[in-house]
Design a protein around this motif. Structure first.
Motif, PDB file in Angstrom:
ATOM      1  N   SER A   1     -45.885  17.844 -57.557  1.00 50.54           N
ATOM      2  CA  SER A   1     -45.119  17.820 -56.309  1.00 50.54           C
ATOM      3  C   SER A   1     -44.172  19.011 -56.180  1.00 50.54           C
ATOM      4  CB  SER A   1     -44.315  16.538 -56.208  1.00 50.54           C
ATOM      5  OG  SER A   1     -43.494  16.636 -55.061  1.00 50.54           O
TER       6      SER A   1
ATOM      7  N   PRO B   1     -38.877  17.319 -47.381  1.00 51.55           N
ATOM      8  CA  PRO B   1     -39.251  16.397 -48.469  1.00 51.55           C
ATOM      9  C   PRO B   1     -38.890  14.929 -48.189  1.00 51.55           C
ATOM     10  CG  PRO B   1     -37.210  17.555 -48.983  1.00 51.55           C
ATOM     11  CD  PRO B   1     -37.636  18.037 -47.620  1.00 51.55           C
TER      12      PRO B   1
ATOM     13  N   ASN C   1     -42.637  16.473 -41.416  1.00 52.41           N
ATOM     14  CA  ASN C   1     -43.178  17.834 -41.487  1.00 52.41           C
ATOM     15  C   ASN C   1     -43.442  18.463 -40.138  1.00 52.41           C
ATOM     16  OD1 ASN C   1     -43.317  17.412 -44.271  1.00 52.41           O
ATOM     17  ND2 ASN C   1     -45.232  16.285 -43.971  1.00 52.41           N
TER      18      ASN C   1
ATOM     19  N   GLU D   1     -42.216  18.997 -53.618  1.00 53.86           N
ATOM     20  CA  GLU D   1     -41.039  18.395 -52.960  1.00 53.86           C
ATOM     21  C   GLU D   1     -40.043  17.957 -54.024  1.00 53.86           C
ATOM     22  OE1 GLU D   1     -42.009  15.129 -50.003  1.00 53.86           O
ATOM     23  OE2 GLU D   1     -43.973  15.804 -50.671  1.00 53.86           O
TER      24      GLU D   1
ATOM     25  N   HIS E   1     -45.863  19.825 -47.373  1.00 54.13           N
ATOM     26  CA  HIS E   1     -44.702  19.324 -46.620  1.00 54.13           C
ATOM     27  C   HIS E   1     -43.841  20.440 -46.068  1.00 54.13           C
ATOM     28  CE1 HIS E   1     -44.005  14.869 -47.047  1.00 54.13           C
ATOM     29  NE2 HIS E   1     -45.212  15.043 -47.572  1.00 54.13           N
TER      30      HIS E   1
ATOM     31  N   SER F   1     -38.973  22.081 -51.020  1.00 54.53           N
ATOM     32  CA  SER F   1     -40.085  21.987 -50.053  1.00 54.53           C
ATOM     33  C   SER F   1     -40.812  23.328 -50.027  1.00 54.53           C
ATOM     34  CB  SER F   1     -39.622  21.576 -48.657  1.00 54.53           C
ATOM     35  OG  SER F   1     -38.750  22.530 -48.113  1.00 54.53           O
TER      36      SER F   1
END
Ligand SMILES: C[C@H](OP(=O)(O)OC[C@@H](O)[C@@H](O)[C@@H](O)CN1c2cc(O)ccc2Cc2c1[nH]c(=O)[nH]c2=O)C(=O)N[C@@H](CCC(=O)N[C@@H](CCC(=O)O)C(=O)O)C(=O)O
Ligand SMILES: CCCCCC(=O)CC
Length: 330
Positions: free
Chosen positions: A10, A42, A111, A12, A39, A50
């Motif tokens: 991830s 986040p 997003n 994020e 994304h 992000s």
């Protein structure tokens, strides 16, 4: 079909370079695939990141040797133009043959709203996703310039000069019954997200198979992939809290309403009861606990796991899979 075990890195939750290093480590441990969230904002606010997924994929493909890398997932309908999405993934797959995939879905307000101000209804976004896929496939497949006038997107003598030798495998995300059926009809494979095993067994997978059969495809040959977060720590309560970053995803209204502000999502996430986290995410104290949890979802029909590591000690959460992967592979 063999069970595959993927690592969801991830960007994020972790800085892009940290997520890249996790992916290099995950490949060495034996994970079959690497997945990255796509994304703009986040799912949490404190200490969140992000990074941009496609930029990250290029660097990660170069830093790893042979592992398959895909987004999980890209929404190709609002902040991104589907023609540019098609171009990006064709370029990556030409540069890294057989190693690149894309997963698509109808998007999240987090997003799309911050950079477009738009947030159509779920049915409209699903219709846009289907048309976006049509645009992408036309560009991937055509050996001549394409002109297309759709309800949402147009192509005017558009030609993709840089193409891979084969088509980019496309996972389609379905969470509700209609989404799952569309995934079967228009996707190469299913992508879904952590749900209780009854929902997967009785709704998501049958609806996906129904859609696939309607489109003349054999659902047995299609992967049923699922993103699920896990946290492993010898202290069980610490493991459970490790998953807190993602608790906003357990609040259904987050997907329906125009919620795009991470502090607001975080406020909801912090109210999610620990029992809900235990029920929906994988929380374990050791490898045996993780194996047992993964087996439950295998029995429900999932055959490709995209495992998001929320463990308090991230490297421990990767290395433990030396023991887990051989046990859950068929
Ligand atoms: C909301 C449900 O829609 P569905 O199409 O099934 O799923 C949507 C998701 O695929 C997207 O939101 C997806 O973009 C989320 N996502 C993601 C998904 C996934 O499986 C794995 C990883 C990720 C990570 C990720 C995502 N998105 C990103 O942008 N970036 C990422 O990294 C749903 O419930 N659909 C229902 C229908 C609901 C509906 O139409 N409701 C009506 C009202 C009906 C009523 O009156 O009750 C409405 O809201 O108007 C369905 O059946 O499909
Ligand atoms: C129910 C969770 C859907 C996926 C949310 C997400 O964007 C994770 C990266």
């Amino acid at each position: 079909m063999d069970t595959k075990v993927g690592y969801f890195a991830s960007i994020e939750q972790y800085k892009p370079m940290d997520a890249l290093e996790q992916s290099v480590r995950a490949e060495k441990v034996g994970f079959d695939s690497i997945w990255v969230d796509d994304h703009f904002h986040p799912w949490y606010h404190d200490d969140a990141q992000s990074g941009q997924a496609w930029a990250w994929m290029g660097a990660t493909l170069q830093a790893t040797k042979k592992v398959f890398v895909s987004t999980c997932i890209t929404c190709p309908i609002l902040r991104y133009n589907p023609g540019v999405v098609a171009q990006t993934f064709a370029t990556l797959r030409q540069m890294y043959p057989k190693r690149v995939g894309i997963a698509v879905g109808a998007g999240e307000a987090l997003n799309e709203v911050p950079v477009t101000g738009q947030w159509p209804s779920v049915p409209e976004r699903q219709e846009m996703t289907v048309e976006a896929i049509e645009v992408m496939r036309k560009l991937w497949e055509s050996d001549k310039p394409v002109t297309f006038k759709g309800k949402y997107y147009n192509l005017e003598k558009a030609f993709m000069y840089t193409k891979p030798d084969d088509e980019v495998p496309l996972y389609f995300s379905g969470m509700g019954p209609k989404g799952a059926k569309l995934a079967g009809k228009y996707g190469d494979h299913l992508m879904t997200v952590s749900a209780d095993t009854d929902t997967l067994r009785n709704m998501t997978i049958p609806k996906f198979e129904e859609g696939a059969k309607e489109a003349g495809k054999d659902p047995k040959k299609m992967e049923k992939a699922m993103l699920i977060w896990y946290s492993v720590d010898p202290d069980f309560e610490k493991a459970v809290e490790g998953n807190r970053f993602w608790a906003g995803c357990l609040v259904p209204s987050m997907f329906k309403y125009r919620v795009s502000d991470p502090p607001e999502v975080q406020a909801h996430a912090n109210l999610v009861h620990t029992d809900t986290i235990k029920k929906n995410f994988l929380c374990a104290t050791d490898a045996e606990g993780l194996i047992k949890e993964i087996e439950r979802f295998k029995e429900a029909g999932i055959n490709h796991f995209c495992l998001g590591n929320s463990s308090p000690n991230v490297n421990y959460g990767i290395d433990i899979f030396k023991e887990v992967i051989p046990a859950v592979r068929d």
